[in-house]
Scaffold this motif. Structure first.
Motif, PDB file in Angstrom:
ATOM      1  N   ALA A  34       8.323 -11.519  -0.415  1.00 28.08           N
ATOM      2  CA  ALA A  34       7.875 -10.365   0.364  1.00 28.08           C
ATOM      3  C   ALA A  34       8.918  -9.250   0.315  1.00 28.08           C
ATOM      4  CB  ALA A  34       7.608 -10.784   1.811  1.00 28.08           C
ATOM      5  N   THR A  35      10.190  -9.621   0.291  1.00 34.02           N
ATOM      6  CA  THR A  35      11.255  -8.616   0.215  1.00 34.02           C
ATOM      7  C   THR A  35      11.193  -7.863  -1.102  1.00 34.02           C
ATOM      8  OG1 THR A  35      12.696  -9.947   1.645  1.00 34.02           O
ATOM      9  CG2 THR A  35      13.749  -8.261   0.275  1.00 34.02           C
ATOM     10  N   GLU A  36      10.977  -8.581  -2.197  1.00 31.71           N
ATOM     11  CA  GLU A  36      10.871  -7.942  -3.508  1.00 31.71           C
ATOM     12  C   GLU A  36       9.635  -7.061  -3.587  1.00 31.71           C
ATOM     13  OE1 GLU A  36      13.069 -11.299  -6.325  1.00 31.71           O
ATOM     14  OE2 GLU A  36      10.973 -11.572  -5.722  1.00 31.71           O
ATOM     15  N   CYS A  37       8.533  -7.521  -3.000  1.00 32.52           N
ATOM     16  CA  CYS A  37       7.322  -6.706  -2.971  1.00 32.52           C
ATOM     17  C   CYS A  37       7.530  -5.450  -2.142  1.00 32.52           C
ATOM     18  CB  CYS A  37       6.155  -7.515  -2.409  1.00 32.52           C
ATOM     19  SG  CYS A  37       5.548  -8.835  -3.488  1.00 32.52           S
ATOM     20  N   ASP A  60      16.894 -21.171  -3.344  1.00 34.51           N
ATOM     21  CA  ASP A  60      17.775 -21.146  -2.184  1.00 34.51           C
ATOM     22  C   ASP A  60      17.038 -21.523  -0.895  1.00 34.51           C
ATOM     23  OD1 ASP A  60      16.242 -18.920  -1.578  1.00 34.51           O
ATOM     24  OD2 ASP A  60      17.780 -17.492  -2.181  1.00 34.51           O
ATOM     25  N   GLY A  61      15.687 -21.619  -0.994  1.00 34.83           N
ATOM     26  CA  GLY A  61      14.914 -22.066   0.144  1.00 34.83           C
ATOM     27  C   GLY A  61      14.788 -21.068   1.273  1.00 34.83           C
ATOM     28  N   ARG A  62      15.243 -19.854   1.077  1.00 35.57           N
ATOM     29  CA  ARG A  62      15.249 -18.894   2.176  1.00 35.57           C
ATOM     30  C   ARG A  62      13.917 -18.168   2.342  1.00 35.57           C
ATOM     31  NH1 ARG A  62      20.345 -15.137   1.212  1.00 35.57           N
ATOM     32  NH2 ARG A  62      19.440 -15.188  -0.876  1.00 35.57           N
ATOM     33  N   GLU A  63      13.218 -17.911   1.252  1.00 36.36           N
ATOM     34  CA  GLU A  63      11.972 -17.160   1.348  1.00 36.36           C
ATOM     35  C   GLU A  63      10.972 -17.675   0.326  1.00 36.36           C
ATOM     36  OE1 GLU A  63      10.435 -12.501   1.578  1.00 36.36           O
ATOM     37  OE2 GLU A  63      12.496 -12.967   0.999  1.00 36.36           O
ATOM     38  N   ARG A  64       9.805 -18.035   0.794  1.00 43.98           N
ATOM     39  CA  ARG A  64       8.776 -18.578  -0.089  1.00 43.98           C
ATOM     40  C   ARG A  64       8.053 -17.430  -0.785  1.00 43.98           C
ATOM     41  NH1 ARG A  64       3.976 -22.706   1.839  1.00 43.98           N
ATOM     42  NH2 ARG A  64       3.250 -23.302  -0.254  1.00 43.98           N
ATOM     43  N   LEU A  96      -4.151  -9.874   1.289  1.00 42.99           N
ATOM     44  CA  LEU A  96      -4.528 -10.243  -0.075  1.00 42.99           C
ATOM     45  C   LEU A  96      -4.750 -11.748  -0.189  1.00 42.99           C
ATOM     46  CD1 LEU A  96      -2.032  -7.964  -2.051  1.00 42.99           C
ATOM     47  CD2 LEU A  96      -4.500  -7.619  -1.772  1.00 42.99           C
ATOM     48  N   GLU A  97      -3.948 -12.519   0.546  1.00 40.32           N
ATOM     49  CA  GLU A  97      -4.131 -13.976   0.558  1.00 40.32           C
ATOM     50  C   GLU A  97      -5.451 -14.337   1.233  1.00 40.32           C
ATOM     51  OE1 GLU A  97      -1.618 -17.901   2.009  1.00 40.32           O
ATOM     52  OE2 GLU A  97      -1.624 -16.105   3.274  1.00 40.32           O
ATOM     53  N   ARG A  98      -5.781 -13.652   2.311  1.00 38.15           N
ATOM     54  CA  ARG A  98      -6.998 -13.951   3.057  1.00 38.15           C
ATOM     55  C   ARG A  98      -8.245 -13.762   2.196  1.00 38.15           C
ATOM     56  NH1 ARG A  98      -5.646 -11.249   7.046  1.00 38.15           N
ATOM     57  NH2 ARG A  98      -6.736  -9.282   6.677  1.00 38.15           N
ATOM     58  N   TRP A  99      -8.196 -12.805   1.256  1.00 36.20           N
ATOM     59  CA  TRP A  99      -9.352 -12.553   0.402  1.00 36.20           C
ATOM     60  C   TRP A  99      -9.271 -13.303  -0.927  1.00 36.20           C
ATOM     61  CZ3 TRP A  99     -13.637 -10.981   2.284  1.00 36.20           C
ATOM     62  CH2 TRP A  99     -13.628 -10.205   3.462  1.00 36.20           C
ATOM     63  N   GLY A 100      -8.357 -14.259  -1.022  1.00 38.15           N
ATOM     64  CA  GLY A 100      -8.330 -15.131  -2.187  1.00 38.15           C
ATOM     65  C   GLY A 100      -7.800 -14.493  -3.445  1.00 38.15           C
ATOM     66  N   LEU A 101      -6.906 -13.513  -3.317  1.00 39.59           N
ATOM     67  CA  LEU A 101      -6.368 -12.817  -4.483  1.00 39.59           C
ATOM     68  C   LEU A 101      -4.981 -13.325  -4.873  1.00 39.59           C
ATOM     69  CD1 LEU A 101      -7.450  -9.212  -3.485  1.00 39.59           C
ATOM     70  CD2 LEU A 101      -8.602 -10.767  -5.060  1.00 39.59           C
ATOM     71  N   ILE A 102      -4.206 -13.783  -3.904  1.00 41.15           N
ATOM     72  CA  ILE A 102      -2.872 -14.301  -4.164  1.00 41.15           C
ATOM     73  C   ILE A 102      -2.656 -15.539  -3.307  1.00 41.15           C
ATOM     74  CG2 ILE A 102      -1.968 -12.019  -4.727  1.00 41.15           C
ATOM     75  CD1 ILE A 102      -0.599 -11.986  -1.991  1.00 41.15           C
ATOM     76  N   GLU A 103      -1.572 -16.260  -3.579  1.00 46.79           N
ATOM     77  CA  GLU A 103      -1.250 -17.452  -2.803  1.00 46.79           C
ATOM     78  C   GLU A 103       0.264 -17.642  -2.758  1.00 46.79           C
ATOM     79  OE1 GLU A 103      -2.907 -20.836  -4.730  1.00 46.79           O
ATOM     80  OE2 GLU A 103      -1.692 -20.608  -6.546  1.00 46.79           O
ATOM     81  N   ARG A 104       0.698 -18.501  -1.875  1.00 43.90           N
ATOM     82  CA  ARG A 104       2.108 -18.841  -1.787  1.00 43.90           C
ATOM     83  C   ARG A 104       2.499 -19.714  -2.972  1.00 43.90           C
ATOM     84  NH1 ARG A 104       5.625 -16.399   1.979  1.00 43.90           N
ATOM     85  NH2 ARG A 104       4.569 -16.154   3.971  1.00 43.90           N
ATOM     86  N   ALA A 105       3.661 -19.447  -3.533  1.00 50.75           N
ATOM     87  CA  ALA A 105       4.197 -20.267  -4.609  1.00 50.75           C
ATOM     88  C   ALA A 105       5.166 -21.282  -4.016  1.00 50.75           C
ATOM     89  CB  ALA A 105       4.905 -19.391  -5.639  1.00 50.75           C
ATOM     90  N   GLU A 106       5.769 -22.076  -4.872  1.00 55.07           N
ATOM     91  CA  GLU A 106       6.768 -23.024  -4.409  1.00 55.07           C
ATOM     92  C   GLU A 106       7.965 -22.271  -3.837  1.00 55.07           C
ATOM     93  OE1 GLU A 106       6.276 -26.219  -4.282  1.00 55.07           O
ATOM     94  OE2 GLU A 106       4.303 -26.030  -5.225  1.00 55.07           O
ATOM     95  N   SER A 107       8.680 -22.907  -2.935  1.00 50.29           N
ATOM     96  CA  SER A 107       9.847 -22.269  -2.319  1.00 50.29           C
ATOM     97  C   SER A 107      10.879 -21.903  -3.374  1.00 50.29           C
ATOM     98  CB  SER A 107      10.473 -23.201  -1.279  1.00 50.29           C
ATOM     99  OG  SER A 107       9.549 -23.507  -0.262  1.00 50.29           O
ATOM    100  N   SER A 108      11.592 -20.820  -3.130  1.00 50.70           N
ATOM    101  CA  SER A 108      12.653 -20.406  -4.039  1.00 50.70           C
ATOM    102  C   SER A 108      13.783 -21.423  -4.011  1.00 50.70           C
ATOM    103  CB  SER A 108      13.169 -19.017  -3.644  1.00 50.70           C
ATOM    104  OG  SER A 108      13.598 -19.013  -2.300  1.00 50.70           O
TER     105      SER A 108
END
Length: 218
Positions: A68-71, A103-107, A89-101
């Motif tokens: 989200a920070t990069e976006c 460093d585990g700080r931001e998904r 965008l996630e709610r309308w099925g366009l994007i999704e969460r990926a695996e955690s980075s």
């Protein structure tokens, strides 16, 4: 003489319009062959019509996985505002969460497919949103055209073309399907993160627009 590459000159020579293809039912359809996401629901189209969301979608559908920070940096917004857009965008099925980075700080976030197709809506807010999005695509393509340096070795490949064809409905449908298949052929499973050496991005925008009056039924 070198052709006029200004915005005025470009618009004088070419006319680019939104694609009006038959829509499908449902909110979002994922085509298995190329995992192309197709949107036909007017509400999903409106969700994508925001300029910041278009910038984010362009990057994610190029194969990048972004936090989200990069976006937020990409869209010029605050992280909190960007998180709101990402959830929409996630709610309308366009994007999704990926695996955690690592460093585990931001998904991070990723696209649900390798390509995105927006079907037109015949009336109402869905059609207005589609037209607004297409204008944005055209504007960005023109900017890329103008920013391409004259000494770029690939400059001679840049082009836009316009044709007026007399087609039956079946022929126009066949044309749309063949153009889509041709673009899919050159995807080759490549992305911003997985691509051979020597490749670079090449932007394309294909428009198929019925004009004039429909033929009279016999």
């Amino acid at each position: 003489m070198r052709p006029d590459r200004s915005l005025k000159g470009l618009l004088h020579r070419y006319e680019v319009n939104a694609s009006h293809l038959p829509s499908s039912t449902g909110r979002v359809t994922i085509v298995a062959k190329q995992k192309r996401v197709e949107i036909s629901d007017p509400r999903a189209i409106r969700a994508l019509a925001h300029p910041a969301r278009q910038l984010i979608i362009d990057e994610l559908y190029s194969g990048r996985v972004l936090t989200a920070t990069e976006c937020a940096e990409l869209a010029g917004l605050t992280p909190s505002a960007t998180s709101y857009h990402l959830r929409a965008l996630e709610r309308w099925g366009l994007i999704e969460r990926a695996e955690s980075s690592e460093d585990g700080r931001e998904r991070p976030w990723r696209a649900l497919g390798t390509g995105l197709k927006i079907a037109s809506q015949s009336e109402g807010a869905g059609r207005l949103a589609t037209q607004a999005m297409m204008r944005g695509y055209v504007d960005r393509l023109i900017e890329q055209f103008e920013e391409l340096p004259a000494d770029d070795p690939w400059e001679e490949l840049s082009s836009l073309s316009r044709s007026r064809l007399w087609l039956t409905h079946d022929e126009a449908t066949e044309l749309a399907n063949e153009v889509t298949a041709l673009i899919d052929k050159y995807r080759k499973g490549r992305s911003a993160t997985e691509r051979p050496a020597g490749t670079r991005t090449v932007s394309t925008l294909v428009a198929i627009v019925p004009t004039g009056k429909p033929p009279e039924q016999s």
